[in-house]
Write an enzyme that holds these catalytic residues in place. Sequence first.
Site, PDB file in Angstrom:
ATOM      1  N   CYS A   1       9.386   3.382 -53.067  1.00 44.70           N
ATOM      2  CA  CYS A   1       9.523   3.585 -54.516  1.00 44.70           C
ATOM      3  C   CYS A   1      10.980   3.523 -54.983  1.00 44.70           C
ATOM      4  O   CYS A   1      11.582   2.467 -54.914  1.00 44.70           O
ATOM      5  CB  CYS A   1       8.833   4.896 -54.899  1.00 44.70           C
ATOM      6  SG  CYS A   1       8.396   4.944 -56.644  1.00 44.70           S
TER       7      CYS A   1
ATOM      8  N   HIS B   1       3.181   5.329 -52.236  1.00 43.70           N
ATOM      9  CA  HIS B   1       3.319   6.671 -51.679  1.00 43.70           C
ATOM     10  C   HIS B   1       1.916   7.258 -51.563  1.00 43.70           C
ATOM     11  O   HIS B   1       0.951   6.551 -51.760  1.00 43.70           O
ATOM     12  CB  HIS B   1       4.261   7.517 -52.530  1.00 43.70           C
ATOM     13  CG  HIS B   1       3.819   7.701 -53.940  1.00 43.70           C
ATOM     14  ND1 HIS B   1       4.264   6.908 -54.975  1.00 43.70           N
ATOM     15  CD2 HIS B   1       2.966   8.579 -54.495  1.00 43.70           C
ATOM     16  CE1 HIS B   1       3.712   7.307 -56.100  1.00 43.70           C
ATOM     17  NE2 HIS B   1       2.912   8.304 -55.846  1.00 43.70           N
TER      18      HIS B   1
END
Lengths: 463, 262
Positions: free
Chosen positions: B108, B207
């Site tokens: 991310c 994630h």
Amino acid sequence: MRRIAAIAAAKVTAALSQRLKMGGGTALPGLIAERIDPNIVPEMARRLGQGSVIVTGTNGKTTTARLLRGIVRAAGLRPVANRAGSNLMRGIAAALAQAAGLDGGFAGAKRRLGLFEVDEATVPEAARALRPRLVLFTNLFRDQLDRYGEVEYVAAVWRDAVRTLGDSATVVLNADDPSIAALARVATGQALFYGVEDTSRASEGLEHAADARWCSSCGSEFVYSEVFYGHLGHWHCGANCGVARRSPLVVATRIEMEPEGTRLMITMPGGDVSARLPLTGLYNAYNVLAAVAAAVALGIEPEAIERGLGAFTAAFGRQERLTVGGRRVQVILAKNPAGLNEVLRTITADGEEKDVALFLNDGIADGRDVSWIWDVDFDLLAGKVRSLTVSGNRAWDMALRLKYAGLDSLVEVEEDTATALRRALRATPEDGNLYVVPTYTAMLQVRELLARWARQPAFWETA
Amino acid sequence: MGATAGVLGDGIVELKLRLAHLYPKLMNIYGDRGNILCLERRCRERGIKFEVTELGLGEKLKSKEHDLVFIGGAQDREQRRVAEDLVEEKGEALKEAAAKGVVILAVCGGYQLMGRYYRGAEGEELPGVGVFGLRTEHPGPDAKRFIGNVVVEWQGGTLVGFENHGGRTHLDDGVKPLGRVVTGYGNNGDDGGEGAVCGNAYGTYLHGSLLPKNPRFADHLIETALRRRYKDMEMAPLDDRVEERAHAAAVRLANRRGIISA
């Protein structure tokens, strides 16, 4: 005419949806009322003789608002409040329409006080519509990042809202949460702080779920002399830029945990309040303290505060206790790392083996992103659970997380809610305690099943 | 199960992997701790020692001292704090490490900062490390955020996770994505790519945490790191029944969402 139509439509919808068992009838009526008359909230709020109070924050909104409602009643006021969890504009509109006569006025308007729990992201809109005399902020934790965006985003939304409150409004702030305390800097009216000073309740340093680690003014790391839970504690900027916890006016000087409740001693300008509540966990001590601080800001006397707290019963899904088939069942909502860590700490506090059922859903109201369970310290349960039932549509995510906490030999996975609940009850010895810990939508399902099984009334009649 | 030993020269030695975890306090927003726990556990169960060094602001990375590097996701404010430090204090060492084949996993926000630059919603630019040939641009405060479950096709199977990002990432010509999006948005919601691979460096938006539910990918990282240090490695399989159930459930749930609200 429009107003009357809006109010009437809301009342009829509420009655119908309860009759048809569509749920609590708490959102749809408000939605319809707002459609018919978009100005319904500001117009009706103006007629509340005692003005309005907003309660917001990541954790503790429902319980704090409920505690404050009891205190306000004990002080002889008549609160108009939204139902548990119905904390968007439509929930507020529904509550106002329900309480009002068809002309939009309130019986006994002089003593009417609006008391609304408000969703974090809805605070600006609610503040504009209600023009509250008091806004109470409980805490700010990472929660449902898929819905609210980032923690800093929520803080920025609140700052903007506080700036617009006007100088006759009071903000009541948690001195122990740096993100909440920082709101005092943008408030144009009065700020009243509350905080915990019973340092025997402190834990050993910041946990993984701690969020406000950095000074919002100079960017240095905060230093804590005491940590109570999450990032709540006694803090100051490590670079000594001057940003530090302020001495609170309303203080919890003693907090004693008992198996079935909590005893609190709270000191304030007008005297002391002592209370015993059927709520456990330090986070609930904070909820009590927050409600008392708001009551102080409203000018309510210690004696009425004590009476109000004395009459408290737990809100639905918030540590409510039921008896099902001879087992005592406690339902404790948990929807973010800081909250769930505190729940786990509370459940395991007395060291005895517990029966626990965890329900993890990924609906919009739960947070669609379940990665937050990796920030929870499930190791707290090691050696302290007898049975561990895992359910919800994300049951396998939870099972995997628990494997990493070394609890896999105990875990029973059952995705179906009703089957899981029955299994958990079966695993609990008769006369034993079962702790049911669901996320929000799971709580609605669990509560309905348990209520049916325990022959309790449905939640909208008790919430 | 069963412990694994490696052959180094002519002796059998104890295996060890050393991971550098960059900014664990600042870049940890989406349960990234699970990735570290996963690597640690899967090594430990195979008798491989696993050492974690946490590196925060102002602390230097030494490329020779690590077999793996991990950097997670953060909020914008933290990401700004990290960006400068990452480039100034750790940038050279990271590029060195990548050139030497150290295994890097960037998730991310960490993934974005490992590219050439990140341009925020207000047009402000954060310099990147340049381990990956890619750029990330946020189209503006009103642009749709890419939020939801993701399924990615990867090496004949799938990777599952959750994405939540405003920035759109575009790979330079010749840079390969980690996988192809089956459900979700991926790098930019446009070209079907998710993540990036450069040598042994992997970047991704996934994630959830990423590794626990994707044990095949976790093992791929461990094996790559081991092979770089020790010759003739065999990795013992682990009991992944819970992992496989969680993975399968995530694929099923992502598809449900894909149909209902894509």
